[in-house]
Design a protein around this motif. Sequence first.
Motif, PDB file in Angstrom:
ATOM      1  N   LEU A 120      71.016  34.769  80.728  1.00  0.00           N
ATOM      2  CA  LEU A 120      71.716  35.628  81.667  1.00  0.00           C
ATOM      3  C   LEU A 120      72.073  36.907  80.921  1.00  0.00           C
ATOM      4  O   LEU A 120      72.726  36.863  79.880  1.00  0.00           O
ATOM      5  CB  LEU A 120      72.993  34.952  82.177  1.00  0.00           C
ATOM      6  N   PHE A 121      71.641  38.058  81.412  1.00  0.00           N
ATOM      7  CA  PHE A 121      71.905  39.342  80.752  1.00  0.00           C
ATOM      8  C   PHE A 121      73.086  40.022  81.443  1.00  0.00           C
ATOM      9  O   PHE A 121      72.985  40.459  82.590  1.00  0.00           O
ATOM     10  CB  PHE A 121      70.648  40.211  80.782  1.00  0.00           C
ATOM     11  N   LEU A 122      74.222  40.092  80.731  1.00  0.00           N
ATOM     12  CA  LEU A 122      75.487  40.503  81.323  1.00  0.00           C
ATOM     13  C   LEU A 122      76.167  41.600  80.515  1.00  0.00           C
ATOM     14  O   LEU A 122      75.763  41.913  79.393  1.00  0.00           O
ATOM     15  CB  LEU A 122      76.440  39.294  81.399  1.00  0.00           C
ATOM     16  N   ARG A 123      77.240  42.166  81.077  1.00  0.00           N
ATOM     17  CA  ARG A 123      78.126  43.048  80.317  1.00  0.00           C
ATOM     18  C   ARG A 123      78.826  42.198  79.259  1.00  0.00           C
ATOM     19  O   ARG A 123      79.204  41.051  79.524  1.00  0.00           O
ATOM     20  CB  ARG A 123      79.171  43.671  81.230  1.00  0.00           C
ATOM     21  N   ASP A 124      79.010  42.771  78.074  1.00  0.00           N
ATOM     22  CA  ASP A 124      79.596  41.977  76.983  1.00  0.00           C
ATOM     23  C   ASP A 124      81.000  41.478  77.308  1.00  0.00           C
ATOM     24  O   ASP A 124      81.367  40.347  76.950  1.00  0.00           O
ATOM     25  CB  ASP A 124      79.604  42.770  75.668  1.00  0.00           C
ATOM     26  N   ASP A 125      81.800  42.278  78.033  1.00  0.00           N
ATOM     27  CA  ASP A 125      83.165  41.840  78.320  1.00  0.00           C
ATOM     28  C   ASP A 125      83.234  40.765  79.405  1.00  0.00           C
ATOM     29  O   ASP A 125      84.283  40.163  79.627  1.00  0.00           O
ATOM     30  CB  ASP A 125      84.057  43.032  78.681  1.00  0.00           C
ATOM     31  N   ASP A 126      82.105  40.507  80.089  1.00  0.00           N
ATOM     32  CA  ASP A 126      82.060  39.437  81.087  1.00  0.00           C
ATOM     33  C   ASP A 126      81.663  38.091  80.476  1.00  0.00           C
ATOM     34  O   ASP A 126      81.890  37.042  81.080  1.00  0.00           O
ATOM     35  CB  ASP A 126      81.060  39.775  82.200  1.00  0.00           C
ATOM     36  N   ILE A 127      81.063  38.128  79.294  1.00  0.00           N
ATOM     37  CA  ILE A 127      80.488  36.912  78.712  1.00  0.00           C
ATOM     38  C   ILE A 127      81.530  35.822  78.430  1.00  0.00           C
ATOM     39  O   ILE A 127      81.311  34.656  78.798  1.00  0.00           O
ATOM     40  CB  ILE A 127      79.674  37.257  77.447  1.00  0.00           C
ATOM     41  N   PRO A 128      82.693  36.129  77.821  1.00  0.00           N
ATOM     42  CA  PRO A 128      83.672  35.052  77.583  1.00  0.00           C
ATOM     43  C   PRO A 128      84.090  34.326  78.857  1.00  0.00           C
ATOM     44  O   PRO A 128      84.228  33.097  78.866  1.00  0.00           O
ATOM     45  CB  PRO A 128      84.848  35.795  76.945  1.00  0.00           C
ATOM     46  N   GLY A 129      84.272  35.061  79.943  1.00  0.00           N
ATOM     47  CA  GLY A 129      84.672  34.460  81.201  1.00  0.00           C
ATOM     48  C   GLY A 129      83.591  33.575  81.799  1.00  0.00           C
ATOM     49  O   GLY A 129      83.872  32.489  82.313  1.00  0.00           O
ATOM     50  N   TYR A 130      82.335  34.020  81.742  1.00  0.00           N
ATOM     51  CA  TYR A 130      81.225  33.223  82.262  1.00  0.00           C
ATOM     52  C   TYR A 130      81.116  31.900  81.511  1.00  0.00           C
ATOM     53  O   TYR A 130      80.834  30.857  82.112  1.00  0.00           O
ATOM     54  CB  TYR A 130      79.911  34.003  82.137  1.00  0.00           C
ATOM     55  N   VAL A 131      81.311  31.939  80.192  1.00  0.00           N
ATOM     56  CA  VAL A 131      81.216  30.711  79.390  1.00  0.00           C
ATOM     57  C   VAL A 131      82.422  29.814  79.649  1.00  0.00           C
ATOM     58  O   VAL A 131      82.290  28.604  79.808  1.00  0.00           O
ATOM     59  CB  VAL A 131      81.087  31.049  77.888  1.00  0.00           C
ATOM     60  N   ALA A 132      83.609  30.394  79.701  1.00  0.00           N
ATOM     61  CA  ALA A 132      84.823  29.596  79.955  1.00  0.00           C
ATOM     62  C   ALA A 132      84.750  28.894  81.311  1.00  0.00           C
ATOM     63  O   ALA A 132      85.192  27.744  81.451  1.00  0.00           O
ATOM     64  CB  ALA A 132      86.059  30.491  79.899  1.00  0.00           C
ATOM     65  N   ASP A 133      84.167  29.563  82.308  1.00  0.00           N
ATOM     66  CA  ASP A 133      84.071  28.995  83.653  1.00  0.00           C
ATOM     67  C   ASP A 133      82.898  28.029  83.813  1.00  0.00           C
ATOM     68  O   ASP A 133      82.766  27.382  84.852  1.00  0.00           O
ATOM     69  CB  ASP A 133      83.927  30.112  84.693  1.00  0.00           C
ATOM     70  N   GLY A 134      82.025  27.964  82.794  1.00  0.00           N
ATOM     71  CA  GLY A 134      80.896  27.045  82.863  1.00  0.00           C
ATOM     72  C   GLY A 134      79.688  27.581  83.587  1.00  0.00           C
ATOM     73  O   GLY A 134      78.712  26.854  83.796  1.00  0.00           O
ATOM     74  N   VAL A 135      79.721  28.856  83.996  1.00  0.00           N
ATOM     75  CA  VAL A 135      78.545  29.470  84.617  1.00  0.00           C
ATOM     76  C   VAL A 135      77.431  29.556  83.578  1.00  0.00           C
ATOM     77  O   VAL A 135      76.254  29.333  83.870  1.00  0.00           O
ATOM     78  CB  VAL A 135      78.877  30.863  85.175  1.00  0.00           C
ATOM     79  N   ALA A 136      77.815  29.898  82.344  1.00  0.00           N
ATOM     80  CA  ALA A 136      76.902  29.860  81.197  1.00  0.00           C
ATOM     81  C   ALA A 136      77.402  28.793  80.234  1.00  0.00           C
ATOM     82  O   ALA A 136      78.610  28.606  80.077  1.00  0.00           O
ATOM     83  CB  ALA A 136      76.841  31.218  80.506  1.00  0.00           C
ATOM     84  N   ASP A 137      76.471  28.092  79.595  1.00  0.00           N
ATOM     85  CA  ASP A 137      76.851  27.070  78.623  1.00  0.00           C
ATOM     86  C   ASP A 137      77.179  27.685  77.271  1.00  0.00           C
ATOM     87  O   ASP A 137      78.082  27.222  76.569  1.00  0.00           O
ATOM     88  CB  ASP A 137      75.709  26.063  78.446  1.00  0.00           C
ATOM     89  N   LEU A 138      76.438  28.729  76.908  1.00  0.00           N
ATOM     90  CA  LEU A 138      76.615  29.419  75.636  1.00  0.00           C
ATOM     91  C   LEU A 138      76.713  30.918  75.878  1.00  0.00           C
ATOM     92  O   LEU A 138      76.334  31.416  76.941  1.00  0.00           O
ATOM     93  CB  LEU A 138      75.427  29.154  74.696  1.00  0.00           C
ATOM     94  N   GLY A 139      77.188  31.634  74.878  1.00  0.00           N
ATOM     95  CA  GLY A 139      77.224  33.089  74.952  1.00  0.00           C
ATOM     96  C   GLY A 139      77.194  33.664  73.555  1.00  0.00           C
ATOM     97  O   GLY A 139      77.671  33.038  72.596  1.00  0.00           O
ATOM     98  N   ILE A 140      76.605  34.837  73.433  1.00  0.00           N
ATOM     99  CA  ILE A 140      76.679  35.593  72.172  1.00  0.00           C
ATOM    100  C   ILE A 140      77.480  36.844  72.464  1.00  0.00           C
ATOM    101  O   ILE A 140      77.114  37.651  73.327  1.00  0.00           O
ATOM    102  CB  ILE A 140      75.286  35.946  71.638  1.00  0.00           C
ATOM    103  N   VAL A 141      78.600  36.998  71.747  1.00  0.00           N
ATOM    104  CA  VAL A 141      79.535  38.088  72.056  1.00  0.00           C
ATOM    105  C   VAL A 141      80.251  38.505  70.785  1.00  0.00           C
ATOM    106  O   VAL A 141      80.340  37.735  69.820  1.00  0.00           O
ATOM    107  CB  VAL A 141      80.553  37.603  73.124  1.00  0.00           C
ATOM    108  N   GLY A 142      80.754  39.724  70.762  1.00  0.00           N
ATOM    109  CA  GLY A 142      81.535  40.185  69.623  1.00  0.00           C
ATOM    110  C   GLY A 142      82.903  39.508  69.608  1.00  0.00           C
ATOM    111  O   GLY A 142      83.493  39.273  70.663  1.00  0.00           O
ATOM    112  N   GLU A 143      83.394  39.211  68.415  1.00  0.00           N
ATOM    113  CA  GLU A 143      84.716  38.581  68.307  1.00  0.00           C
ATOM    114  C   GLU A 143      85.793  39.436  68.955  1.00  0.00           C
ATOM    115  O   GLU A 143      86.775  38.905  69.492  1.00  0.00           O
ATOM    116  CB  GLU A 143      85.066  38.362  66.838  1.00  0.00           C
ATOM    117  N   ASN A 144      85.635  40.749  68.924  1.00  0.00           N
ATOM    118  CA  ASN A 144      86.631  41.638  69.511  1.00  0.00           C
ATOM    119  C   ASN A 144      86.774  41.381  71.015  1.00  0.00           C
ATOM    120  O   ASN A 144      87.883  41.294  71.541  1.00  0.00           O
ATOM    121  CB  ASN A 144      86.267  43.112  69.249  1.00  0.00           C
TER     122      ASN A 144
END
Length: 286
Positions: free
Chosen positions: A49-73
């Motif tokens: 799934l190709f997303l905005r970086d600031d959306d990735i933590p939420g998608y993973v937390a909600d289970g829409v995505a199983d994994l994510g690659i994101v900056g620690e910031n």
Amino acid sequence: MKNIIRIAVQKSGRLSEDSLSLIKECGIKFYNGTGKLKSTSTNFPIEFLFLRDDDIPGYVADGVADLGIVGENELVEKDKTVEVLKKLGFSKCRLSLAIPKGENYPGLSYFEGKNIATSYPKILSDFLQANQIKAAIHEISGSVEIAPSIGLAEGICDIVSSGSTLMMNGLKEVETIFKSEAVLISHLNLSDEKKEIVDKLLFRMNAVQKGKSNKYVLMNAPNESLDKIAKLIPGMRSPTILPLAQKGWSSVHSVISEDQFWENIEGLRAAGAEGILVVPIEKMIL
């Protein structure tokens, strides 16, 4: 879809490029054409799934995505409940405080009672609170560097890589408050089937990254120095030593970290090693 995992990746930018490069080096094939928001691998059970970086933590937390690659910031700023599986070692940057370059900076007390513009209000607030500094935080998205010149704030808090953007806008970096790199994150409640796929992905990532941080070295050395050289380049278990056609000499082969090699190069030369070759390793399985 029990036998496939979804991974969220930034849709564009340097983090996206580095993330996809790592995945391709893991032997995973997929198509990510311009504007494509979803893709499925042709040889590994993974969907992108190709997303905005600031959306990735939420998608993973909600289970829409199983994994994510994101900056620690972004991960810390969004404060979502996920598991950090692995630090990836790329897309390193820092979140720093900056002020107009003509200003005198006596320390953090400079910001007491002042206005600070940022896109990272949570990280900044936590930092100020920990240091007992009271300042007004103005949250803005994008073009944070312009805030002091238009009178919005006396300082800014923003991501810094080289510092050139700050200089171009008449600012100077005065405090680093957070250091960041890309991380692989996971939803907390993956099924056993998905965990098995994630373990296979991690195995590949570890092999690629281990290879990048190590080098294969080979050299010719006099036999009387072999014990000394073996101690300098111990390898994964021990060096491989093969006799040369020339009597009294051997060829020594080993795998060592690049830092370890440069620390010991003078010792190797002093021990009589010649014809030293350093070869990159594509992948390394331990």
